[in-house]
Structures are given as C-alpha cells and as structure tokens.
Design a protein around this motif. Sequence first.
Motif, PDB file in Angstrom:
ATOM      1  N   ARG A 131       0.840  -1.199   0.000  1.00 14.39           N
ATOM      2  CA  ARG A 131       0.000   0.000   0.000  1.00 14.39           C
ATOM      3  C   ARG A 131       0.876   1.249   0.000  1.00 14.39           C
ATOM      4  N   LEU A 132       0.697   2.086  -1.019  1.00 19.22           N
ATOM      5  CA  LEU A 132       1.451   3.328  -1.125  1.00 19.22           C
ATOM      6  C   LEU A 132       0.579   4.562  -0.961  1.00 19.22           C
ATOM      7  N   GLU A 133      -0.712   4.427  -1.110  1.00 23.56           N
ATOM      8  CA  GLU A 133      -1.603   5.585  -1.095  1.00 23.56           C
ATOM      9  C   GLU A 133      -1.520   6.347   0.222  1.00 23.56           C
ATOM     10  N   GLY A 134      -1.269   7.635   0.119  1.00 29.29           N
ATOM     11  CA  GLY A 134      -1.209   8.499   1.293  1.00 29.29           C
ATOM     12  C   GLY A 134       0.047   8.347   2.118  1.00 29.29           C
ATOM     13  N   ARG A 135       1.022   7.555   1.671  1.00 33.10           N
ATOM     14  CA  ARG A 135       2.240   7.325   2.446  1.00 33.10           C
ATOM     15  C   ARG A 135       3.437   7.982   1.762  1.00 33.10           C
ATOM     16  N   GLN A 136       4.484   8.197   2.540  1.00 37.24           N
ATOM     17  CA  GLN A 136       5.725   8.698   1.975  1.00 37.24           C
ATOM     18  C   GLN A 136       6.557   7.514   1.486  1.00 37.24           C
ATOM     19  N   VAL A 137       7.290   7.724   0.415  1.00 37.05           N
ATOM     20  CA  VAL A 137       8.064   6.658  -0.227  1.00 37.05           C
ATOM     21  C   VAL A 137       9.514   7.106  -0.350  1.00 37.05           C
ATOM     22  N   LEU A 138      10.423   6.218  -0.012  1.00 40.10           N
ATOM     23  CA  LEU A 138      11.857   6.484  -0.177  1.00 40.10           C
ATOM     24  C   LEU A 138      12.391   5.534  -1.244  1.00 40.10           C
ATOM     25  N   ILE A 139      12.858   6.088  -2.370  1.00 41.31           N
ATOM     26  CA  ILE A 139      13.399   5.301  -3.474  1.00 41.31           C
ATOM     27  C   ILE A 139      14.920   5.395  -3.433  1.00 41.31           C
ATOM     28  N   VAL A 140      15.584   4.237  -3.359  1.00 43.01           N
ATOM     29  CA  VAL A 140      17.037   4.194  -3.222  1.00 43.01           C
ATOM     30  C   VAL A 140      17.655   3.599  -4.484  1.00 43.01           C
ATOM     31  N   VAL A 141      18.525   4.368  -5.117  1.00 41.84           N
ATOM     32  CA  VAL A 141      19.292   3.927  -6.283  1.00 41.84           C
ATOM     33  C   VAL A 141      20.767   3.977  -5.902  1.00 41.84           C
ATOM     34  N   ARG A 142      21.524   2.993  -6.332  1.00 40.49           N
ATOM     35  CA  ARG A 142      22.960   3.035  -6.058  1.00 40.49           C
ATOM     36  C   ARG A 142      23.611   4.014  -7.018  1.00 40.49           C
ATOM     37  N   GLY A 143      23.432   5.289  -6.711  1.00 37.44           N
ATOM     38  CA  GLY A 143      23.950   6.347  -7.559  1.00 37.44           C
ATOM     39  C   GLY A 143      24.809   7.303  -6.770  1.00 37.44           C
ATOM     40  N   TYR A 144      24.647   8.577  -7.043  1.00 42.10           N
ATOM     41  CA  TYR A 144      25.501   9.602  -6.458  1.00 42.10           C
ATOM     42  C   TYR A 144      25.292   9.728  -4.953  1.00 42.10           C
ATOM     43  N   HIS A 145      26.355   9.451  -4.180  1.00 46.63           N
ATOM     44  CA  HIS A 145      26.376   9.664  -2.727  1.00 46.63           C
ATOM     45  C   HIS A 145      25.210   8.976  -2.013  1.00 46.63           C
ATOM     46  N   TYR A 146      24.818   7.796  -2.481  1.00 45.89           N
ATOM     47  CA  TYR A 146      23.665   7.135  -1.864  1.00 45.89           C
ATOM     48  C   TYR A 146      23.954   6.725  -0.418  1.00 45.89           C
ATOM     49  N   LYS A 147      25.182   6.320  -0.114  1.00 41.83           N
ATOM     50  CA  LYS A 147      25.500   5.906   1.251  1.00 41.83           C
ATOM     51  C   LYS A 147      25.412   7.076   2.217  1.00 41.83           C
ATOM     52  N   GLU A 148      26.006   8.208   1.831  1.00 37.20           N
ATOM     53  CA  GLU A 148      25.972   9.386   2.701  1.00 37.20           C
ATOM     54  C   GLU A 148      24.540   9.865   2.912  1.00 37.20           C
ATOM     55  N   ASP A 149      23.731   9.833   1.849  1.00 41.29           N
ATOM     56  CA  ASP A 149      22.344  10.293   1.969  1.00 41.29           C
ATOM     57  C   ASP A 149      21.534   9.385   2.889  1.00 41.29           C
ATOM     58  N   LEU A 150      21.773   8.073   2.812  1.00 39.93           N
ATOM     59  CA  LEU A 150      21.049   7.154   3.693  1.00 39.93           C
ATOM     60  C   LEU A 150      21.401   7.406   5.150  1.00 39.93           C
ATOM     61  N   VAL A 151      22.649   7.740   5.416  1.00 42.40           N
ATOM     62  CA  VAL A 151      23.060   8.034   6.798  1.00 42.40           C
ATOM     63  C   VAL A 151      22.328   9.267   7.316  1.00 42.40           C
ATOM     64  N   THR A 152      22.240  10.312   6.487  1.00 43.33           N
ATOM     65  CA  THR A 152      21.581  11.541   6.933  1.00 43.33           C
ATOM     66  C   THR A 152      20.075  11.361   7.097  1.00 43.33           C
TER      67      THR A 152
END
Length: 395
Positions: A176-197
């Motif tokens: 179920r995605l309706e009305g919820r926030q979604v986090l999409i993770v791609v192994r791209g630019y600075h993905y590790k640092e962004d996940l930490v923050t």
Amino acid sequence: MRVSLRRRTTAPDTGEVVGPARVDRRTKSLTKRLRPGDVAVIDHLDLDRVSAEALVRCQPAAVLNAAPSTSGRYPNLGPEILVSAGIPLVDDLGADVMAVAEGRTLRVVDGAVYDGDALVAEGVAQTAASVAAAMEEARAGLSVQLESFAANTMDYLRRERDLLLDGVGVPDIDTRLEGRQVLIVVRGYHYKEDLVTLRSYIREYRPVLIGVDGGADAIIEAGWRPDLIVGDMDSVSDRSLQCGAEIVVHAYRDGRAPGLARVEQLGVPHVVFPATGTSEDVAMLLADDKGAELIVAVGTHATLVEFLDKGRSGMASTFLTRLRVGGKLVDAKGVSRLYQHRISNVQLTLLVLAGLLALGVALASTASGQTLIGLLGARLDDVVSWFGSLVGGSP
C-alpha cells in the motif's frame, strides 16, 4: 621484480604497475569481484561518475579502458575521479585488451600493457592535465547534446504518452502506497551518505522503502528491509530478492524481461512492468500512480551532467518522469538539509538535567527538603568512604 598480486605498486623510475587482470565489459559487474591491487580491464565509453566512484572504492592498481574514457560528447566526471584518487588510467586500448585472460598478471608501463614480455595493447595514459583538457573540449559540445536531448524527449513522449499521462500499463501491487511517503534508493551519487543523513527521517516517518536493483542491497546494508524491489534484476543480490520484499520486474516494451528468468528461478512472487525508461523512472511512476504522498529519492539523477551520464536514450525518460511526478519528488540532499527530527538526544538530555535542577532548587527552599538533602549528603559521604576503603585496602 614483480610484487604481490594483491598489492598495488608503482616503481618510482618507470611508473610500472603490476597486478592480476579482472576483465569485464560491464563496469558495474566488474566492481563486484574487483579487489585492491587488481588491474581492472573495462570497455566503458564516457566513464561516468558512479562507475568511477565504485572503482575507487575497490582500490585497483590501475584501470585499463578499451574505449575512450571521455569521447567529448559531454564533460563526464569519471576520469577526473580516478586520476584524482591516484589510480592510473590508460584509455583507448582497443579490443585486444579485452581478450586478456582473467587472472593473468599484467604490467602497465605508461600507456603500454604487457602480459609477461608480450605487448598486449597501447593506449593513452591519462594525467590531470590531459583529463582537464578533455573536459574543456567536452563542455564546448554540450549544445549538440542538448539538441539531441530535445529530439529524444519528443520521441519518448510519443512512445510513452499513455503511461506518463494516464498511468496505462502500471501493474497492480500488494504494497500500500496511497497516502504514504516513499523512499526510493538507487545506487547512484552519494547514496550511502544520503542514507546516513536520513536515518532519523526513516525512523520517525517509516516511509515505504523501494530499492531499485542494487539499491535494495544498500537498504539492507543500512539495517532496513525494502518493501519493494524494482528493476531488471541485473545488480541486486539473491539475498535481497529473497528478503520478503515485493518484486517488480522491469521489462522492455516488447515484453522481453532479462531479469524475469532469475526471479522465477528463485521462486519469489513478482509482477512485470513493461516500460521504455530506466528502472529508477519506473519506480517513481509506480509510486506516483499508486498515490504516494511524497517521493524522496536517494542516489537518483537530477543535474544535466547526471542526465547525460545515463546516455541520450535514458536521459529523456528521466527528465519527463520528473515532470510527471512534479511536486511530490524531493531529492534526499534537500531532505537532509531541511529535515530536523522533532527532538534530539542532546535536547532530551538537557531537558532532563533542567528538570532535575529545578527539583533540587525546590527541595532546597523548604525545611523538609533541606533535611532530605542533608541525609542524602551523609549517605553519599558513607558511600565515598566505603569506596575509598576498598581502594586503599583498609579493613
């Protein structure tokens, strides 16, 4: 004299580098088995930033590219990243270097590659100056790329109009995605640092976690479990595919789905999503169509150079998808700058100390409180004396 195959060496007089060859036309596949001290042999025209950063993390002795690392099509950042990291980069070696057997010990001397005493191929040894000159020339050709981008965008819009405008072809899913926030993770630019923050954001808002191919592995490595995995399944591990997440296999418009056989072999439930764009675009379109309130993107492409890194064919879908999802899309870097969780541990500690201080002042202002404080002080003196006797060895 040759050195250990697992250690990068550079002779000060000749610039010679020695190491075992690891050969793969797909840089993304090569980095999975590349080890420090290996010589990476690739065939990667216009080496992009993500691939270069993945190579740097593997710490190879050298990178040998059968193709030009910069063609002049656009100012790609990959060569600069490798050279700045001190990793020798030899370009435009031709097809012969790809015929090197896996594990053979190679010697790299300037722009020449040797297998023993036999010359395998000769190319261009890149330096900081040569990379800077190539980048300057490439910037001058950006106008041509923008024209190609405009034409390709119109072509993509004609082919995927129904999907972009009306969501035709989006499969049904159980998550179920309706009305919820979604986090999409791609192994791209600075993905590790962004996940930490974003750890505090994820803990507090509990968004639906969508991993795009290898992004699912990134989510698991960060300590969470993806709710959805979207992609052609070429860079995601079996462990992630079997973690219990719902699987959406990205297929071509003609029905071909290269990752479908692998998913079926693992026996995990899945649905197929035929679309022309990239897998990260498919994930965004899916989240938008299913009513997500907010889409937070980690490691995705946002700038002109990042779009160009995807190639002209992928650039149009990436651009138009962002127009489609509109105000729902937020880049992870923006979240990390704007988001502050409601109360930090430091703030909580200060609040508790302030409360205890206020309680102490209140007690000290009354007779009974003064008596209690005196009793507590006497008891504290007894504890200190007892501890001192233990340390000093007194009976």
